[in-house]
Motif scaffolding. Structure first.
Motif, PDB file in Angstrom:
ATOM      1  N   TRP A   1      -7.203  10.691   1.386  1.00 24.06           N
ATOM      2  CA  TRP A   1      -6.410  10.490   0.180  1.00 24.06           C
ATOM      3  C   TRP A   1      -5.447   9.323   0.287  1.00 24.06           C
ATOM      4  O   TRP A   1      -4.955   8.838  -0.715  1.00 24.06           O
ATOM      5  CB  TRP A   1      -5.630  11.773  -0.155  1.00 24.06           C
ATOM      6  CG  TRP A   1      -6.513  12.895  -0.587  1.00 24.06           C
ATOM      7  CD1 TRP A   1      -7.860  12.998  -0.419  1.00 24.06           C
ATOM      8  CD2 TRP A   1      -6.115  14.069  -1.277  1.00 24.06           C
ATOM      9  NE1 TRP A   1      -8.322  14.163  -0.952  1.00 24.06           N
ATOM     10  CE2 TRP A   1      -7.270  14.855  -1.489  1.00 24.06           C
ATOM     11  CE3 TRP A   1      -4.896  14.551  -1.727  1.00 24.06           C
ATOM     12  CZ2 TRP A   1      -7.239  16.085  -2.141  1.00 24.06           C
ATOM     13  CZ3 TRP A   1      -4.870  15.780  -2.369  1.00 24.06           C
ATOM     14  CH2 TRP A   1      -6.026  16.536  -2.577  1.00 24.06           C
ATOM     15  N   ASN A   2      -5.157   8.888   1.480  1.00 28.63           N
ATOM     16  CA  ASN A   2      -4.204   7.790   1.656  1.00 28.63           C
ATOM     17  C   ASN A   2      -4.722   6.839   2.731  1.00 28.63           C
ATOM     18  O   ASN A   2      -4.189   6.771   3.829  1.00 28.63           O
ATOM     19  CB  ASN A   2      -2.827   8.334   2.038  1.00 28.63           C
ATOM     20  CG  ASN A   2      -1.753   7.252   2.053  1.00 28.63           C
ATOM     21  OD1 ASN A   2      -1.923   6.205   1.448  1.00 28.63           O
ATOM     22  ND2 ASN A   2      -0.660   7.512   2.747  1.00 28.63           N
ATOM     23  N   PRO A   3      -5.789   6.053   2.429  1.00 28.04           N
ATOM     24  CA  PRO A   3      -6.345   5.145   3.432  1.00 28.04           C
ATOM     25  C   PRO A   3      -5.383   3.995   3.715  1.00 28.04           C
ATOM     26  O   PRO A   3      -4.476   3.718   2.925  1.00 28.04           O
ATOM     27  CB  PRO A   3      -7.627   4.635   2.767  1.00 28.04           C
ATOM     28  CG  PRO A   3      -7.342   4.725   1.296  1.00 28.04           C
ATOM     29  CD  PRO A   3      -6.477   5.943   1.140  1.00 28.04           C
ATOM     30  N   PRO A   4      -5.565   3.293   4.832  1.00 33.39           N
ATOM     31  CA  PRO A   4      -4.713   2.133   5.136  1.00 33.39           C
ATOM     32  C   PRO A   4      -4.834   1.065   4.050  1.00 33.39           C
ATOM     33  O   PRO A   4      -5.908   0.849   3.495  1.00 33.39           O
ATOM     34  CB  PRO A   4      -5.263   1.627   6.476  1.00 33.39           C
ATOM     35  CG  PRO A   4      -5.961   2.812   7.070  1.00 33.39           C
ATOM     36  CD  PRO A   4      -6.510   3.584   5.921  1.00 33.39           C
ATOM     37  N   GLY A   5      -3.722   0.411   3.771  1.00 32.93           N
ATOM     38  CA  GLY A   5      -3.724  -0.631   2.748  1.00 32.93           C
ATOM     39  C   GLY A   5      -3.323  -0.086   1.392  1.00 32.93           C
ATOM     40  O   GLY A   5      -2.905   1.061   1.243  1.00 32.93           O
ATOM     41  N   ASN A   6      -3.482  -0.916   0.384  1.00 33.99           N
ATOM     42  CA  ASN A   6      -3.133  -0.550  -0.987  1.00 33.99           C
ATOM     43  C   ASN A   6      -4.340   0.095  -1.643  1.00 33.99           C
ATOM     44  O   ASN A   6      -5.291  -0.590  -2.036  1.00 33.99           O
ATOM     45  CB  ASN A   6      -2.692  -1.797  -1.759  1.00 33.99           C
ATOM     46  CG  ASN A   6      -2.213  -1.464  -3.165  1.00 33.99           C
ATOM     47  OD1 ASN A   6      -2.356  -0.338  -3.643  1.00 33.99           O
ATOM     48  ND2 ASN A   6      -1.645  -2.444  -3.848  1.00 33.99           N
ATOM     49  N   ASP A   7      -4.316   1.424  -1.775  1.00 33.14           N
ATOM     50  CA  ASP A   7      -5.488   2.113  -2.305  1.00 33.14           C
ATOM     51  C   ASP A   7      -5.596   2.036  -3.827  1.00 33.14           C
ATOM     52  O   ASP A   7      -6.416   2.731  -4.432  1.00 33.14           O
ATOM     53  CB  ASP A   7      -5.538   3.569  -1.836  1.00 33.14           C
ATOM     54  CG  ASP A   7      -4.253   4.322  -2.106  1.00 33.14           C
ATOM     55  OD1 ASP A   7      -3.383   3.768  -2.791  1.00 33.14           O
ATOM     56  OD2 ASP A   7      -4.114   5.459  -1.630  1.00 33.14           O
ATOM     57  N   ASN A   8      -4.787   1.188  -4.439  1.00 32.18           N
ATOM     58  CA  ASN A   8      -4.961   0.903  -5.862  1.00 32.18           C
ATOM     59  C   ASN A   8      -6.006  -0.190  -6.090  1.00 32.18           C
ATOM     60  O   ASN A   8      -6.401  -0.439  -7.228  1.00 32.18           O
ATOM     61  CB  ASN A   8      -3.632   0.478  -6.498  1.00 32.18           C
ATOM     62  CG  ASN A   8      -2.719   1.658  -6.752  1.00 32.18           C
ATOM     63  OD1 ASN A   8      -3.057   2.556  -7.521  1.00 32.18           O
ATOM     64  ND2 ASN A   8      -1.573   1.681  -6.098  1.00 32.18           N
ATOM     65  N   HIS A   9      -6.403  -0.866  -5.019  1.00 28.13           N
ATOM     66  CA  HIS A   9      -7.349  -1.973  -5.130  1.00 28.13           C
ATOM     67  C   HIS A   9      -8.338  -1.925  -3.967  1.00 28.13           C
ATOM     68  O   HIS A   9      -8.028  -1.397  -2.903  1.00 28.13           O
ATOM     69  CB  HIS A   9      -6.614  -3.315  -5.119  1.00 28.13           C
ATOM     70  CG  HIS A   9      -5.559  -3.431  -6.183  1.00 28.13           C
ATOM     71  ND1 HIS A   9      -5.845  -3.680  -7.504  1.00 28.13           N
ATOM     72  CD2 HIS A   9      -4.208  -3.307  -6.107  1.00 28.13           C
ATOM     73  CE1 HIS A   9      -4.716  -3.711  -8.211  1.00 28.13           C
ATOM     74  NE2 HIS A   9      -3.716  -3.483  -7.379  1.00 28.13           N
ATOM     75  N   PRO A  10      -9.575  -2.479  -4.184  1.00 25.63           N
ATOM     76  CA  PRO A  10     -10.509  -2.590  -3.061  1.00 25.63           C
ATOM     77  C   PRO A  10      -9.894  -3.492  -1.984  1.00 25.63           C
ATOM     78  O   PRO A  10      -9.075  -4.360  -2.305  1.00 25.63           O
ATOM     79  CB  PRO A  10     -11.744  -3.244  -3.696  1.00 25.63           C
ATOM     80  CG  PRO A  10     -11.596  -2.977  -5.171  1.00 25.63           C
ATOM     81  CD  PRO A  10     -10.117  -2.985  -5.436  1.00 25.63           C
ATOM     82  N   PRO A  11     -10.266  -3.328  -0.703  1.00 23.25           N
ATOM     83  CA  PRO A  11     -11.252  -2.363  -0.203  1.00 23.25           C
ATOM     84  C   PRO A  11     -10.684  -0.970   0.045  1.00 23.25           C
ATOM     85  O   PRO A  11     -11.444  -0.046   0.271  1.00 23.25           O
ATOM     86  CB  PRO A  11     -11.700  -3.008   1.106  1.00 23.25           C
ATOM     87  CG  PRO A  11     -10.479  -3.714   1.588  1.00 23.25           C
ATOM     88  CD  PRO A  11      -9.803  -4.247   0.355  1.00 23.25           C
ATOM     89  N   ALA A  12      -9.332  -0.833   0.041  1.00 21.38           N
ATOM     90  CA  ALA A  12      -8.757   0.488   0.332  1.00 21.38           C
ATOM     91  C   ALA A  12      -9.174   1.518  -0.717  1.00 21.38           C
ATOM     92  O   ALA A  12      -9.366   2.691  -0.400  1.00 21.38           O
ATOM     93  CB  ALA A  12      -7.238   0.387   0.411  1.00 21.38           C
ATOM     94  N   LEU A  13      -9.350   1.078  -1.955  1.00 20.09           N
ATOM     95  CA  LEU A  13      -9.760   2.005  -3.005  1.00 20.09           C
ATOM     96  C   LEU A  13     -11.119   2.611  -2.687  1.00 20.09           C
ATOM     97  O   LEU A  13     -11.368   3.789  -2.965  1.00 20.09           O
ATOM     98  CB  LEU A  13      -9.799   1.281  -4.354  1.00 20.09           C
ATOM     99  CG  LEU A  13     -10.278   2.096  -5.558  1.00 20.09           C
ATOM    100  CD1 LEU A  13      -9.360   3.285  -5.786  1.00 20.09           C
ATOM    101  CD2 LEU A  13     -10.334   1.222  -6.808  1.00 20.09           C
ATOM    102  N   ASN A  14     -12.015   1.822  -2.076  1.00 25.25           N
ATOM    103  CA  ASN A  14     -13.335   2.331  -1.726  1.00 25.25           C
ATOM    104  C   ASN A  14     -13.289   3.292  -0.547  1.00 25.25           C
ATOM    105  O   ASN A  14     -14.251   4.025  -0.306  1.00 25.25           O
ATOM    106  CB  ASN A  14     -14.272   1.170  -1.397  1.00 25.25           C
ATOM    107  CG  ASN A  14     -14.609   0.346  -2.637  1.00 25.25           C
ATOM    108  OD1 ASN A  14     -14.421   0.814  -3.751  1.00 25.25           O
ATOM    109  ND2 ASN A  14     -15.075  -0.868  -2.440  1.00 25.25           N
TER     110      ASN A  14
END
Length: 339
Positions: free
Chosen positions: A232-245
């Motif tokens: 649910w909270n991957p490294p980076g900004n998960d509002n945008h790829p690649p973290a969103l993916n």
């Protein structure tokens, strides 16, 4: 000739700074000063000598008569360190005393039916992992799921509509917890007002939390398709790829037959985001399928929400995932947070 000052001294005593300068002017000096001032003046201005001479002589005689310059002393107060302001004391919260009497009541909702509440109308819960007349919820668990505590020597009674028996048992910390038909009763830290049932179906601390029922109920049949985890909270900004993916939730078929997800949905808290499983999609026995928030190519084990921006899963309370079947019934709920 012009002589340099013959005395220059810095002295410190008891915080005083002393500067001494002695200057002596003599006839030779005044003559030299006059000659140097007049050197280079045009002849047509040479008459200025007659004007400056008396003034220069007067200055020289005043200096001679006055003698050495008196010592100049400036007193400064001794340096003291600036006092550090005292830190404000950290307030210590006053613990709420356990009540001497508790009356367990009931409340009814259209979605959950009738369940138990405390005298203030707050929802009460049970934990599936608890033994009869005991509690496994201690430490951090009791912070998120506070037990219903009665003061030593207090009394607990059952209100209208409460079947079975109410009682108490001793917790490991020495306090007395209220129970119903031997099931320990708790509050949920995510409920703020009467009628809130935000803790229903949460899987945490070794079991599943349910609103406490006024009568003993058999455990519901375990669903074949369950949410078993996710990122649910991957490294980076998960509002945008690649973290969103990388943001995802996992569903597993724990039964021995293939299960279809046609018409099923995955929802976040308050149904702000809804995913509808593709028609004809199914999960084989023992297989885990990962639903990613971003975009990608669908396989038998990978599904994609199709979002190009904006996270699906919030990174704080009270976010959790709901899996609902084709009839709209919630068959699995999961949270990654310790409540």
């Amino acid at each position: 000739m012009l002589e340099a000052p013959n005395g220059l001294a810095d002295e410190t005593a008891c915080g005083a700074v002393v500067v001494s300068i002695d200057v002596t002017l003599n006839d030779e000096f005044t003559d030299t000063l006059e000659n140097e001032l007049m050197t280079g003046l045009p002849k047509r201005r040479h008459s200025l000598r007659l004007f400056l001479a008396p003034a220069l002589m007067a200055m020289a005689w005043i200096a001679v008569a006055s003698g050495p310059v008196e010592t100049l002393a400036v007193d400064y107060p001794p340096a003291y360190p600036t006092p550090t302001p005292a830190a404000s004391p950290t307030p210590t919260p006053t613990p709420t005393a356990a009540p001497m009497s508790i009356r367990v009541g009931t409340r009814t909702s259209a979605t959950l039916g009738t369940y138990l509440v405390d005298p203030n109308g707050l929802t009460l819960y049970t934990l599936s992992a608890d033994p009869a007349n005991g509690s496994t919820c201690i430490g951090q668990c009791a912070t998120f799921w506070p037990p219903l505590i009665l003061a030593q020597g207090g009394t607990v009674t059952a209100g209208s509509g409460v079947n079975g028996s109410v009682g108490t048992f001793g917790r490991s910390d020495g306090s007395t917890q209220v129970s119903h038909d031997g099931r320990a009763l708790y509050f949920f830290g995510g409920d703020a007002a009467s009628g809130d049932t935000n803790g229903e179906g949460i899987v945490s601390f070794g079991g599943t939390w349910h609103v406490a029922r006024p009568t003993a109920v058999s455990a519901p049949a375990q669903a074949c398709l369950r949410i078993v985890g996710g990122t649910w909270n991957p490294p980076g900004n998960d509002n945008h790829p690649p973290a969103l993916n990388a943001e995802s939730v996992k569903i597993k078929n724990v039964c021995t037959t293939t299960k279809s997800l046609t018409g099923w949905r995955m929802l976040d808290y308050r149904a702000a985001h809804v995913y509808r499983f593709p028609t004809g999609f199914s999960i084989r026995p023992g297989v885990t399928v990962t639903l990613f928030s971003g975009r990608g190519s669908r396989t038998t084990t990978h599904l994609y929400w199709g979002r190009t921006s904006g996270e699906v899963w919030g990174n704080a309370f009270p976010e959790r995932a709901y899996l609902r079947d084709a009839t709209g019934k919630t068959v699995s709920t999961f949270t990654l947070y310790p409540y």
